[in-house]
Write an enzyme that holds these catalytic residues in place. Structure first.
Site, PDB file in Angstrom:
ATOM      1  N   ALA A  44       0.830  -1.205   0.000  1.00 14.63           N
ATOM      2  CA  ALA A  44       0.000   0.000   0.000  1.00 14.63           C
ATOM      3  C   ALA A  44       0.861   1.249   0.000  1.00 14.63           C
ATOM      4  O   ALA A  44       0.587   2.219  -0.705  1.00 14.63           O
ATOM      5  CB  ALA A  44      -0.929   0.000   1.220  1.00 14.63           C
ATOM      6  N   LEU A  93       0.726  -0.751 -14.346  1.00 14.52           N
ATOM      7  CA  LEU A  93      -0.574  -0.104 -14.481  1.00 14.52           C
ATOM      8  C   LEU A  93      -0.591   1.204 -13.713  1.00 14.52           C
ATOM      9  O   LEU A  93       0.050   1.340 -12.662  1.00 14.52           O
ATOM     10  CB  LEU A  93      -1.692  -1.003 -13.941  1.00 14.52           C
ATOM     11  N   GLU A 126     -11.393  -7.140 -12.516  1.00 19.15           N
ATOM     12  CA  GLU A 126     -10.866  -8.396 -11.976  1.00 19.15           C
ATOM     13  C   GLU A 126      -9.979  -8.122 -10.774  1.00 19.15           C
ATOM     14  O   GLU A 126      -9.383  -7.038 -10.664  1.00 19.15           O
ATOM     15  CB  GLU A 126     -10.047  -9.120 -13.052  1.00 19.15           C
ATOM     16  N   LYS A 128      -6.813  -7.798  -8.471  1.00 18.57           N
ATOM     17  CA  LYS A 128      -5.390  -7.605  -8.754  1.00 18.57           C
ATOM     18  C   LYS A 128      -4.590  -8.493  -7.795  1.00 18.57           C
ATOM     19  O   LYS A 128      -4.486  -8.200  -6.609  1.00 18.57           O
ATOM     20  CB  LYS A 128      -4.981  -6.147  -8.590  1.00 18.57           C
ATOM     21  N   CYS A 429      14.541  35.271   5.675  1.00 21.66           N
ATOM     22  CA  CYS A 429      15.174  33.985   5.382  1.00 21.66           C
ATOM     23  C   CYS A 429      15.983  33.510   6.583  1.00 21.66           C
ATOM     24  O   CYS A 429      16.842  34.244   7.091  1.00 21.66           O
ATOM     25  CB  CYS A 429      16.077  34.126   4.163  1.00 21.66           C
ATOM     26  N   CYS A 432      19.978  33.467   5.437  1.00 23.87           N
ATOM     27  CA  CYS A 432      20.803  34.652   5.168  1.00 23.87           C
ATOM     28  C   CYS A 432      20.223  35.933   5.744  1.00 23.87           C
ATOM     29  O   CYS A 432      20.872  36.986   5.669  1.00 23.87           O
ATOM     30  CB  CYS A 432      21.023  34.812   3.665  1.00 23.87           C
ATOM     31  N   CYS A 453      22.399  34.048  -0.782  1.00 18.85           N
ATOM     32  CA  CYS A 453      21.792  33.082   0.142  1.00 18.85           C
ATOM     33  C   CYS A 453      22.444  31.723  -0.055  1.00 18.85           C
ATOM     34  O   CYS A 453      22.291  31.101  -1.115  1.00 18.85           O
ATOM     35  CB  CYS A 453      20.289  32.978  -0.109  1.00 18.85           C
TER      36      CYS A 453
END
Length: 705
Positions: A44, A93, A126, A128, A429, A432, A453
């Site tokens: 999964a 698929l 169908e 899987k 930021c 910087c 930066c």
């Protein structure tokens, strides 16, 4: 709970970073799952990661990587088996996880075929099977070869092992002279339990699950070991055939059953998405009682003629999809929120979590996308999670369906600390100290520091050496960080002067941790090798905002050479011929065009580009062999309603014949193909004296090509 597969909150930098992590994680998972029969992710979780990758690529097509998991099938065959080249590729698929995905699949099929919503379009549905894909080749009714899927093009020869499986007939009566049957090798729950009991009695390690047991049993070098394992086989498809099995998917499967193969009795014919979903629900309810593992339901267009017309994408058919069963959730503590800075300056918040196991994998980070997402707002300022914000110290629900760095799906307000405070998103930021404004219409804040930066510079360098860009062997993200810290590399051009700037370069490099004579020599050789590089890779490697891998390919095909591209970008001021030509490329809009032109304006970024180009021999874009094509090199525009093919089919055909397909008519347009309803484009073409054909005229022009 918010939809955990949404990607509209992602910034471009977040998307690029996540695609890189997904590519690395899924490559390792493919190798472990297909090549070593020792998966590192649950089924999964693996499928969810691929779903996430596809969703991001759909939202940001320009960021699609050369090593994208969506372009890969399985893993390379192991060294212990001889190789088999599949006559017809064994593809994977596409996945659906929600009912809306199934409805969208039906809509996309109808759109491609030009069918209305009321037209009949039956599908088969169908189970899987969760096992190992196997191809069986019969010639004149005799089994002559069995092969695993491998990477889709080349698999492993397991013929001797396949002959030991009772469900696989070694001879057939009434089959086509050449018949390649495809299906899934699996192990029932009862047989799996018995096998593990024997393993433990013999003092051996038990298998983790039936899929691992089946795959490991089939891929034994000693066929006698396989013979002792209780393997089974369901047939559900075919590859190369000398004569058609039937006209429909359902009839072809029945034919395989008549030939002696075991086919799944839960396969049903469905008339549209509602019946498909109903059959899915029935199978899901019976899942625990089937006696073998399944992980979803596969839908296929029943009409084989329509399957042929729909054809394939690079790794998946357009006429089939796997509707997978859901993934998992978990709750944990969000300990703190950190801000990361990407190559275009985007400030991306990341949740640092108290480690928790989700679907068999321990996770400690989650993406928080942007400040709106933290505040409980979506891309259109709508409420998400019921408007609940996310705070440090919160008890949060983590969803791993597709996220390498998972997503925070919900917050438990009952467990929120009494002293918690709303998160204050920074406006400067953290790397910087430059202002980080949020431009109107942008979902993220961006550092304005540019080349001052360090975070932006390092991320740009990492992008430059990434697999879809220069892909310099021995110079990855870790080495880029090291060389930047040591002031060896500040911009891409510095990579190509490393050896010259440090004498032989060898002595200084080999004395650093992790380097030796051989690795240093290999690095310098790899750098030299990449001085000659294709145009599309150079354009992508520049890291220009909004210009991803697909866009780089478009630009390379259109301009052909570095000198032409460079000249066009330099002279493409608004309303100039070069600007109009740039916007005329189908797939290039004003936002991307402005990013390109800005990068080539006089200034530090342009100077860095020119310094890099001085060290390179950029190869012209490859041209297809279109010597017999009447439209090779011409610019074609399609307008109006096409009645005998869809617009997607027409565009793909024109490009295959060497034409450039544009979205608008200009003086550079050579041909307009106009269907019913053509309006302003047809009028403009007439004014400019451009040759115009109707759909029949276009088909006559390319007939036989």
């Amino acid at each position: 709970m918010a939809d955990p597969t949404r990607v509209d909150e992602l910034s471009e930098d977040e998307a690029a970073a996540e695609l890189a992590r997904l590519a690395e994680t899924l490559l390792a998972a493919n190798t472990a799952y297909h090549g070593q029969d020792a998966p590192t992710l649950s089924d999964a979780d693996y499928d969810a990661l691929k779903q996430r990758n596809l969703a991001i690529e759909a939202r940001f097509p320009d960021l699609k990587r050369a090593d994208s998991p969506s372009e890969q099938v399985g893993a390379a065959p192991a060294d212990g088996f001889s190789k088999v080249h599949h006559a017809v590729r064994m593809l994977s698929l596409g996945n659906a996880f929600e009912t809306e995905d199934v409805a969208e699949f039906d809509r996309s099929v109808r759109k491609y075929l030009g069918l209305g919503a009321e037209a009949a379009l039956p599908y088969t549905a169908e189970p899987k099977i969760d096992g190992l894909s196997l191809s069986l080749r019969y010639e004149n009714g005799r089994l002559v070869q069995a092969a695993t899927r491998g990477d889709g093009a080349v698999g492993e020869n397991v013929t001797a092992n396949a002959r030991t499986i009772d469900d696989i007939p070694t001879t057939l009566q009434g089959a086509p002279d050449i018949l390649e049957v495809r299906g899934e090798v699996y192990m029932s729950h009862a047989d799996f339990e018995s096998l593990n009991a024997r393993q433990e009695a013999a003092g051996k390690s038990p298998f983790a699950n039936p899929r691992n047991a089946a795959a490991g049993s089939l891929r034994q070098l000693d066929a006698e070991i396989t013979r002792a394992r209780p393997l089974r086989f369901f047939a559900y498809a075919w590859g190369e055939v000398s004569a058609p099995l039937a006209d429909t998917q359902q009839a072809a499967i029945q034919r395989l059953g008549d030939l002696g193969f075991t086919v799944n009795d839960l396969t049903a014919l469905c008339d549209g998405p509602e019946e498909m979903i109903a059959h899915y629900a029935m199978i899901e309810q019976r899942r625990a009682t089937l006696g073998y593992d399944i992980d979803g339901v596969v839908y296929k267009v029943n009409d084989l003629a329509l399957q042929a017309r729909l054809g394939f994408r690079s790794t998946t058919p357009r006429w089939a999809i796997a509707h997978k069963f859901p993934a998992e959730l978990a709750w944990t503590r969000l300990e703190r929120i950190e801000i990361q800075v990407g190559r275009t300056g985007a400030l991306s918040p990341v949740a640092r979590l108290q480690p928790v196991t989700v679907g068999g994998v321990v996770v400690s980070n989650a993406t928080l996308h942007n400040e709106d997402y933290i505040a409980g707002r979506g891309a259109k300022s709508e409420e998400i999670r019921g408007g609940k914000d996310i705070r440090e110290g919160d008890w949060v629900q983590v969803y791993r369906a597709g996220d390498v760095i998972p997503k925070v799906a919900d917050v438990d307000l009952d467990k929120r600390p009494a002293d918690s405070k709303p998160y204050d998103f920074p406006d400067t930021c953290p790397e910087c100290g430059s202002p980080a404004p949020r431009e109107p219409g942008d979902a993220v804040r961006r550092c304005s520091g540019g080349l001052i930066c360090p975070a932006q510079v390092v991320e740009k360098l990492k992008h430059f050496v990434s697999r879809a860009a220069f892909d310099i062997e021995g110079l990855g993200a870790k080495q880029v960080e090291q060389f930047y810290r040591d002031c060896w590399i500040k911009e891409p051009a510095d990579i190509f002067t490393l050896k010259k700037r440090y004498g032989s370069g060898m002595q200084q490099l080999k004395n650093r941790e992790g380097w030796g004579d051989k690795s240093a020599a290999n690095l310098f050789a790899a750098i030299e090798e990449k001085r000659r590089i294709p145009l599309n890779r150079v354009i992508f490697a520049l890291g220009i905002r909004h210009v991803g891998e697909s866009s780089a390919n478009l630009l390379a095909r259109h301009y052909g050479s570095w000198s032409v591209f460079h000249g066009a970008m330099t002279s493409a001021s608004p309303d100039s011929d070069a600007w109009n030509d740039l916007l005329g490329i189908d797939g290039v809009g004003e936002v991307m065009a402005q990013s390109l032109v800005t990068a080539f304006e006089l200034g530090p970024e342009r100077d860095a580009i020119d310094r890099l180009a001085a060290h390179l021999s950029v190869q012209d874009a490859a041209r297809p062999d279109t010597s017999s094509s009447p439209v090779a090199g011409k610019t074609v525009v399609f307008t109006g309603t096409l009645e005998k093919m869809t617009r997607a089919e027409a565009k793909a055909r024109a490009e295959a014949l060497g034409a450039k397909v544009a979205g608008s008519v200009s003086s550079k347009t050579d041909l307009l193909v106009a269907g019913p309803g053509a309006g302003s484009k047809a009028r403009k073409a007439a004014e400019l004296g451009i040759e115009t054909l109707d759909e029949d005229g276009w088909l006559a022009m390319i007939d036989g090509l």
